[in-house]
Scaffold this motif. Structure first.
Motif, short mmCIF file in Angstrom:
data_model
loop_
_atom_site.label_atom_id
_atom_site.label_comp_id
_atom_site.label_asym_id
_atom_site.label_seq_id
_atom_site.Cartn_x
_atom_site.Cartn_y
_atom_site.Cartn_z
N PHE A 41 0.83 -1.19 -0.05
CA PHE A 41 -0.02 0.00 -0.02
C PHE A 41 0.92 1.24 0.17
CE2 PHE A 41 -1.86 3.49 2.43
CZ PHE A 41 -2.82 3.94 1.71
N GLY A 65 -11.53 -5.40 0.98
CA GLY A 65 -10.08 -6.17 0.87
C GLY A 65 -9.24 -5.29 1.83
N TRP A 82 -6.98 -6.97 4.33
CA TRP A 82 -5.60 -8.00 4.76
C TRP A 82 -5.27 -7.62 6.33
CZ3 TRP A 82 -4.12 -12.43 2.74
CH2 TRP A 82 -2.93 -12.73 2.92
N ARG A 129 -3.14 -2.31 6.42
CA ARG A 129 -2.37 -1.09 5.98
C ARG A 129 -3.07 0.04 5.55
NH1 ARG A 129 3.34 -1.66 6.01
NH2 ARG A 129 3.88 -3.99 6.47
N SER A 130 -4.05 -0.37 4.45
CA SER A 130 -4.61 0.92 3.60
C SER A 130 -5.60 1.48 4.88
CB SER A 130 -5.13 0.61 2.65
OG SER A 130 -5.85 -0.86 2.71
N ASP A 177 -13.64 -8.09 4.65
CA ASP A 177 -12.62 -8.89 4.08
C ASP A 177 -13.22 -10.52 4.43
OD1 ASP A 177 -9.27 -8.69 3.50
OD2 ASP A 177 -10.43 -10.60 3.92
N HIS A 178 -12.94 -11.42 3.70
CA HIS A 178 -13.55 -12.93 3.95
C HIS A 178 -12.74 -13.54 5.18
CE1 HIS A 178 -10.73 -14.97 1.63
NE2 HIS A 178 -10.90 -14.18 0.72
N PHE A 190 -17.66 -12.50 2.61
CA PHE A 190 -17.31 -12.22 1.29
C PHE A 190 -17.91 -11.00 0.89
CE2 PHE A 190 -15.62 -16.24 1.08
CZ PHE A 190 -14.68 -16.26 0.34
N SER A 191 -17.33 -10.23 0.00
CA SER A 191 -17.80 -9.05 -0.41
C SER A 191 -19.18 -8.68 -0.65
CB SER A 191 -17.06 -8.18 -1.28
OG SER A 191 -16.97 -8.99 -2.55
N ASP A 211 -10.52 -3.22 -3.12
CA ASP A 211 -9.12 -3.95 -3.41
C ASP A 211 -9.32 -5.45 -2.97
OD1 ASP A 211 -6.44 -4.49 -3.49
OD2 ASP A 211 -5.90 -3.53 -1.76
N GLY A 212 -10.47 -6.19 -3.27
CA GLY A 212 -10.77 -7.13 -2.87
C GLY A 212 -10.24 -8.48 -3.72
N SER A 213 -11.08 -9.19 -4.34
CA SER A 213 -10.82 -10.26 -5.27
C SER A 213 -10.26 -9.60 -6.51
CB SER A 213 -12.34 -10.92 -5.63
OG SER A 213 -11.92 -11.73 -6.94
#
Ligand SMILES: C[S@@+](CC[C@H](N)C(=O)[O-])C[C@H]1O[C@@H](n2cnc3c(N)ncnc32)[C@H](O)[C@@H]1O
Length: 221
Positions: free
Chosen positions: A25, A50, A52, A55-56, A75-76, A109-110, A136-138
């Protein structure tokens, strides 16, 4: 929000639990900061698909939302079925909590998460929608298109709407496993509803400013 209102609480990542080799990021920080003055709300609502390890999300909470505002992260995290997913969830929520700023994490999931958010936002009398949305996911083109379509309905007029990975090098851009065709389909379908702030197609991110009103588009029974 004027640039002067954006206070940086901390530029150090020492206090957060991030994996050093997974810093995708940081490169975006200067450009994102230059976009903050475009956010009109003094209480910015941020949506991230998304996250993770956060960070973002941590960056946005400690800069754009340093004084007021909040973030919703989706986030899943492997639906918490794996050790790795549970560990990511722990790091993410711990990192978000360390900012001291309001956050909400949806470990889903989104598509179901965004649908649930649409229903929630629809029931609000006032203040529905988001001012900054980061997709910023899949990396799949069809997933990216779905994420963008649902998230667009949650974007307020003036929302800064960002796609990551437009020039992701890991797959051919024409592959269904690459987000590019999903982003391009979205851009074509919604032409006239946004200003494209990232003019150069070589840029890694596509950045839009929404120029039409928010439209959730369905009613609850
Ligand atoms: C590149 S990482 C996000 C990085 C983060 N925004 C940052 O800058 O540090 C992508 C994340 O999206 C999540 N993800 C992928 N597909 C998803 C989906 N369909 N629904 C929800 N989350 C998804 C992954 O679990 C992963 O954590």
């Amino acid at each position: 929000m004027s640039a002067s209102k954006v206070t940086e609480i901390s530029t150090s990542t020492d206090e957060y639990e991030f994996t050093p080799t997974q810093s995708w990021f940081a490169i975006n920080i200067p450009y994102w900061k230059s976009l903050f003055p475009l956010v009109a709300s003094g209480e910015p609502r941020v949506l991230e698909i998304g996250s993770w390890e956060g960070r973002s999300a941590v960056f946005l909470l400690t800069t754009l939302c340093a004084q007021r505002g909040e973030i919703v992260c989706i986030d899943h995290v492997d639906l918490m079925h794996t050790h790795e997913g549970r560990e990511r969830h722990r790091k993410l929520t711990q990192n978000l909590a360390r900012t001291g700023r309001p956050f909400r994490m949806l470990p889903q999931f989104s598509v179901p998460a965004l649908y649930a958010l649409l229903k929630e936002e629809m029931l609000k009398d006032a203040g529905a929608g988001f001012d900054w949305i980061y997709v910023d996911g899949s990396h799949r083109a069809d997933d990216t298109l779905l994420d963008a379509e649902l998230a667009w309905r949650l974007a307020r007029e003036g929302c800064i709407f960002i796609f990551d990975d437009y020039n992701w090098p890991e797959q051919p851009v024409e592959s269904i496993e690459h987000p590019r065709r999903g982003i391009d389909a979205f851009l074509a379908l919604h032409a006239g509803e946004y200003e494209r702030l990232s003019e150069n197609p070589e840029q890694y991110q596509v950045v839009l400013k929404k120029t039409c009103k928010m439209r959730i588009g369905f009613l609850l029974e």
